[in-house]
Design a protein around this motif. Structure first.
Motif, short mmCIF file in Angstrom:
data_model
loop_
_atom_site.label_atom_id
_atom_site.label_comp_id
_atom_site.label_asym_id
_atom_site.label_seq_id
_atom_site.Cartn_x
_atom_site.Cartn_y
_atom_site.Cartn_z
N GLY A 38 0.79 -1.22 0.00
CA GLY A 38 0.00 0.00 0.00
C GLY A 38 0.83 1.27 0.00
N GLY A 39 0.14 2.38 -0.19
CA GLY A 39 0.79 3.69 -0.17
C GLY A 39 -0.21 4.75 -0.60
N ALA A 40 0.09 5.99 -0.26
CA ALA A 40 -0.83 7.08 -0.63
C ALA A 40 -0.09 8.39 -0.71
N LEU A 41 -0.55 9.27 -1.61
CA LEU A 41 -0.10 10.65 -1.68
C LEU A 41 -1.31 11.51 -1.37
N LEU A 42 -1.18 12.38 -0.37
CA LEU A 42 -2.29 13.18 0.13
C LEU A 42 -1.95 14.65 0.06
N ARG A 43 -2.88 15.44 -0.48
CA ARG A 43 -2.72 16.89 -0.55
C ARG A 43 -3.38 17.52 0.67
N VAL A 44 -2.60 18.28 1.43
CA VAL A 44 -3.11 18.95 2.62
C VAL A 44 -2.96 20.46 2.39
N GLY A 45 -3.99 21.10 1.88
CA GLY A 45 -3.88 22.49 1.51
C GLY A 45 -3.26 22.64 0.13
N PRO A 54 4.29 1.87 2.70
CA PRO A 54 3.68 0.58 3.04
C PRO A 54 3.84 0.27 4.53
N GLU A 55 2.94 -0.53 5.06
CA GLU A 55 2.97 -0.96 6.46
C GLU A 55 3.01 0.23 7.42
N SER A 56 2.15 1.21 7.18
CA SER A 56 2.14 2.43 7.99
C SER A 56 0.72 2.75 8.45
#
Length: 246
Positions: A38-45, A54-56
């Protein structure tokens, strides 16, 4: 806002777990969990971005505070000249704040590690009795029960950052110059890129690109750009040289 998502579960207070989808919003008190792939890129503002390894497991506590329960998160504040969007990354061992930077936080049961790729960060123990700052190329470690924060070195292209290539910041290359692409590549990989040599520097930098590199890792994107731009790429000793193909 979730920009890039690969196998992420999200839980909210009083709600069952669900799969996070690209384009979905993440709300206060939401907890994100990633599996082995797994993994993700997230925009915060408008400028701040977070990448979850991964594994987080990461919980959103407020607009300016997250808690890394385990694993790794990479923070890109979008500016090198000031604090930009404020963010505190909390862990069971300490708190990390940035002053315009890109950095990696790793939380484990026995320690907290912080690696600075660019800019500057501040690390403080939860009790507030231990404090340290680190700049580009430095790493800090706060072990459980330690009486001091340890300091070391970590290059911008160290293998510790390798997982970021699986969830790169999206880039639309259509109409951009090769110089703009290279700035993205350097930020994504931590590698120095030399463009051209002698009279060819401006000619290489100003090459206009077309097409798409969506879904590619930075190195796959570089090879694709080189193939359609008639330039040659030479990778050696952590540096990359791009010049007119001969």
């Amino acid at each position: 806002l979730a920009s890039v998502v690969q196998g992420v579960d999200v839980t909210s207070a009083g709600s069952p777990s669900r799969q996070l989808q690209a384009g979905a919003s993440v709300h206060q008190s939401d907890t994100l969990k990633t599996g082995a792939q797994g993994g993700a890129l997230l925009r915060v503002g408008p400028v701040l971005a977070l990448r979850l390894a991964p594994e987080s497991e990461l919980r959103f506590d407020a607009t300016d505070r997250v808690t890394l329960l385990r694993g790794q998160v990479y923070v890109d504040s979008g500016t090198h000249t000031g604090p930009g969007t404020p963010l505190a990354v909390m862990t069971q061992h300490g708190e990390v704040r940035h002053l315009g930077t890109r950095y990696l936080v790793r939380a484990a049961a026995d320690r907290l590690d912080v690696a600075v790729r660019d800019g500057r960060v501040q690390l403080a123990s939860l009790a507030g009795d231990l404090r340290a700052e680190a700049t580009a190329g430095e790493r800090l470690q706060l072990a459980a029960g330690a009486s001091a924060i340890e300091r070391g070195a970590l290059s911008a292209d160290d293998a510790a950052y390798a997982w970021l290539a699986r969830i790169p910041t999206p880039l639309d290359i259509e109409g951009k110059t090769l110089g703009e692409f290279v700035a993205w590549y350097e930020a994504e990989t931590g590698r120095r890129v030399d463009l051209g040599s002698g009279d060819s520097v401006d000619a290489v930098r100003l090459i206009r690109l077309s097409g798409s590199v969506a879904g590619m890792s930075p190195d796959e994107a570089l090879d694709t750009v080189a193939a359609v731009s008639d330039v040659a790429v030479d990778r050696a000793e952590g540096r990359v040289r791009i010049d007119i193909a001969r």
